[in-house]
Design a protein around this motif. Structure first.
Motif, PDB file in Angstrom:
ATOM      1  N   ARG A  25       0.789  -1.214   0.189  1.00  0.00           N
ATOM      2  CA  ARG A  25      -0.067   0.078   0.143  1.00  0.00           C
ATOM      3  C   ARG A  25       0.670   1.032  -0.091  1.00  0.00           C
ATOM      4  N   LEU A  26       1.980   1.372   0.917  1.00  0.00           N
ATOM      5  CA  LEU A  26       2.830   2.627   1.003  1.00  0.00           C
ATOM      6  C   LEU A  26       3.590   2.514  -0.441  1.00  0.00           C
ATOM      7  N   TRP A  27       4.056   1.552  -1.082  1.00  0.00           N
ATOM      8  CA  TRP A  27       4.819   1.440  -2.390  1.00  0.00           C
ATOM      9  C   TRP A  27       3.835   2.341  -3.517  1.00  0.00           C
ATOM     10  N   LEU A  28       2.594   1.535  -3.477  1.00  0.00           N
ATOM     11  CA  LEU A  28       1.658   2.015  -4.603  1.00  0.00           C
ATOM     12  C   LEU A  28       1.361   3.488  -4.194  1.00  0.00           C
ATOM     13  N   GLY A  29       1.151   4.027  -3.071  1.00  0.00           N
ATOM     14  CA  GLY A  29       0.715   5.105  -2.570  1.00  0.00           C
ATOM     15  C   GLY A  29       1.513   6.243  -3.165  1.00  0.00           C
ATOM     16  N   ASN A  30       3.082   5.949  -2.815  1.00  0.00           N
ATOM     17  CA  ASN A  30       4.116   6.903  -3.077  1.00  0.00           C
ATOM     18  C   ASN A  30       4.088   7.187  -4.700  1.00  0.00           C
ATOM     19  N   ARG A  31       3.635   6.339  -5.398  1.00  0.00           N
ATOM     20  CA  ARG A  31       3.630   6.328  -6.888  1.00  0.00           C
ATOM     21  C   ARG A  31       2.414   6.960  -7.433  1.00  0.00           C
ATOM     22  N   MET A  32       1.571   7.124  -6.625  1.00  0.00           N
ATOM     23  CA  MET A  32       0.105   7.767  -7.210  1.00  0.00           C
ATOM     24  C   MET A  32       0.258   9.349  -7.240  1.00  0.00           C
ATOM     25  N   PHE A  33       1.439  10.015  -6.598  1.00  0.00           N
ATOM     26  CA  PHE A  33       1.485  11.480  -6.427  1.00  0.00           C
ATOM     27  C   PHE A  33       2.377  11.916  -7.860  1.00  0.00           C
ATOM     28  N   ALA A  34       1.955  13.059  -8.120  1.00  0.00           N
ATOM     29  CA  ALA A  34       2.769  13.891  -8.952  1.00  0.00           C
ATOM     30  C   ALA A  34       4.205  14.163  -8.550  1.00  0.00           C
TER      31      ALA A  34
ATOM     32  N   VAL B   7     -15.296  15.823 -16.590  1.00  0.00           N
ATOM     33  CA  VAL B   7     -14.199  14.572 -16.740  1.00  0.00           C
ATOM     34  C   VAL B   7     -13.036  15.500 -15.841  1.00  0.00           C
ATOM     35  N   ILE B   8     -12.146  14.908 -14.843  1.00  0.00           N
ATOM     36  CA  ILE B   8     -11.099  15.675 -14.384  1.00  0.00           C
ATOM     37  C   ILE B   8     -10.238  14.594 -14.480  1.00  0.00           C
ATOM     38  N   SER B   9      -8.861  14.886 -14.794  1.00  0.00           N
ATOM     39  CA  SER B   9      -7.902  13.894 -14.767  1.00  0.00           C
ATOM     40  C   SER B   9      -6.376  14.534 -14.201  1.00  0.00           C
ATOM     41  N   GLY B  10      -5.525  13.855 -13.811  1.00  0.00           N
ATOM     42  CA  GLY B  10      -4.324  14.340 -13.252  1.00  0.00           C
ATOM     43  C   GLY B  10      -3.185  14.235 -14.359  1.00  0.00           C
ATOM     44  N   ARG B  11      -2.604  15.260 -14.527  1.00  0.00           N
ATOM     45  CA  ARG B  11      -1.390  15.179 -15.576  1.00  0.00           C
ATOM     46  C   ARG B  11      -0.794  13.946 -15.418  1.00  0.00           C
ATOM     47  N   HIS B  12      -0.013  13.530 -14.149  1.00  0.00           N
ATOM     48  CA  HIS B  12       1.040  12.716 -13.828  1.00  0.00           C
ATOM     49  C   HIS B  12       0.195  11.346 -13.479  1.00  0.00           C
TER      50      HIS B  12
ATOM     51  N   GLU C  18     -11.117  18.600 -18.078  1.00  0.00           N
ATOM     52  CA  GLU C  18     -10.083  19.280 -17.424  1.00  0.00           C
ATOM     53  C   GLU C  18      -8.988  18.403 -16.806  1.00  0.00           C
ATOM     54  N   VAL C  19      -7.837  18.986 -16.834  1.00  0.00           N
ATOM     55  CA  VAL C  19      -6.586  18.153 -16.494  1.00  0.00           C
ATOM     56  C   VAL C  19      -5.796  19.019 -15.365  1.00  0.00           C
ATOM     57  N   LEU C  20      -5.834  18.441 -13.987  1.00  0.00           N
ATOM     58  CA  LEU C  20      -5.060  19.078 -13.139  1.00  0.00           C
ATOM     59  C   LEU C  20      -3.450  18.914 -13.309  1.00  0.00           C
ATOM     60  N   GLU C  21      -3.095  20.080 -13.546  1.00  0.00           N
ATOM     61  CA  GLU C  21      -1.370  19.943 -14.099  1.00  0.00           C
ATOM     62  C   GLU C  21      -0.680  19.305 -13.036  1.00  0.00           C
ATOM     63  N   ASP C  22      -0.668  19.532 -11.875  1.00  0.00           N
ATOM     64  CA  ASP C  22       0.213  19.413 -10.693  1.00  0.00           C
ATOM     65  C   ASP C  22      -0.411  18.085  -9.794  1.00  0.00           C
ATOM     66  N   SER C  23      -0.813  17.188 -10.540  1.00  0.00           N
ATOM     67  CA  SER C  23      -1.725  15.838  -9.828  1.00  0.00           C
ATOM     68  C   SER C  23      -1.289  14.563 -10.576  1.00  0.00           C
TER      69      SER C  23
END
Length: 266
Positions: free
Chosen positions: A148-157, A212-217, A239-244
């Motif tokens: 869970r921690l491994w995956l969580g860290n990779r889900m951030f921008a 529809v909202i997406s995260g750029r990263h 819309e795309v959230l550029e820093d997410s």
């Protein structure tokens, strides 16, 4: 926040409610729950009556050994009936966005507007299950908590502030202490419920305002997956959230809340 348990469709759902105004049904992602979305709920409750259930198999709701995507849909229709809500705006995040699409296709008369966050239109399984399978060799020997921690860290921008990451880590630790996380069998049941969904034929028939909202990263459901959904729904806004990344609602909560408020208030 008002919290209570309601029994609908033969299942006990834990429901969080806050705010007043037009009704907004908020659906969380895989392995999450309403408690993990408190900042988003609080922000949206300034303008809406927010109802956020812990979905079947998650959080403080019942966790049956097996269930389907349609079970989720029937749970939500039962919940709307129990709350005397004829029509609601529906906001779904990741897995919640798949359930939101299924609900809107099944009962379009119950949905006044649709907001889909870090979403996709089809999948052989959940995006989390797909990503973990792709990295199975790297995960060998890890405990469920470590995964869970491994995956969580990779889900951030890449440039998400450390404070946001620490907030997420604190949420996860609190969930663990409270027994709110899913064990491997419960996570497998949640993933099986998402197997083989495909809304690409149903979305073009919708006649509902949609954002529809997406995260750029986003590594799980990248922007091209969200854009496909937006192109399939007539007149949908994209819309795309550029820093997410995939945790867009947490990474850029003020921007996310502002986007949703401005869209739903039109």
């Amino acid at each position: 926040m008002n919290q209570r348990d309601l029994t609908v469709n033969g299942i006990r759902l834990h429901v969080t409610e806050e705010g007043a105004g037009p009704p907004l049904l908020l659906l969380h992602g895989l392995s999450a729950n309403a408690a993990m979305m408190e900042p988003e709920i609080t922000g949206l409750a300034r303008s809406f009556r927010v109802t956020a259930p812990d979905l079947r198999g998650h959080g403080r709701s019942d966790r049956p050994a097996a269930y389907t995507l349609n079970d989720h849909v029937q749970d939500l229709l039962g919940l709307l009936g129990a709350l005397n809500l004829d029509r609601v705006a529906v906001l779904g995040v990741s897995m919640g966005s798949y359930i939101a699409q299924a609900l809107t296709i099944a009962a379009p008369e119950r949905v006044s507007a649709l907001v889909l966050v870090v979403t996709k239109a089809s999948g052989t399984t959940s995006s989390t299950a797909r990503y973990l399978a792709e990295h199975a060799n790297e995960l060998q020997g890890m405990t469920p908590e470590q995964i869970r921690l491994w995956l969580g860290n990779r889900m951030f921008a890449p440039h998400t502030p450390e404070a946001v990451k620490q907030t997420f880590a604190a949420f996860m630790a609190k969930q663990e202490r409270a027994g709110m996380t899913l064990d491997p069998q419960q996570l497998e049941a949640a993933n099986r419920a998402m197997e083989g969904f495909d809304f690409r034929h149903g979305l073009p028939r919708l006649n509902v305002p949609a954002l529809v909202i997406s995260g750029r990263h986003d590594i799980l459901n990248p922007p091209d997956a969200g854009e496909e959904v937006a192109l399939l729904i007539p007149d949908a806004r994209f819309e795309v959230l550029e820093d997410s990344g995939h945790l867009a609602t947490l990474e850029q909560t003020p921007q996310f809340v502002e986007l949703v408020e401005s869209f739903l208030k039109v």
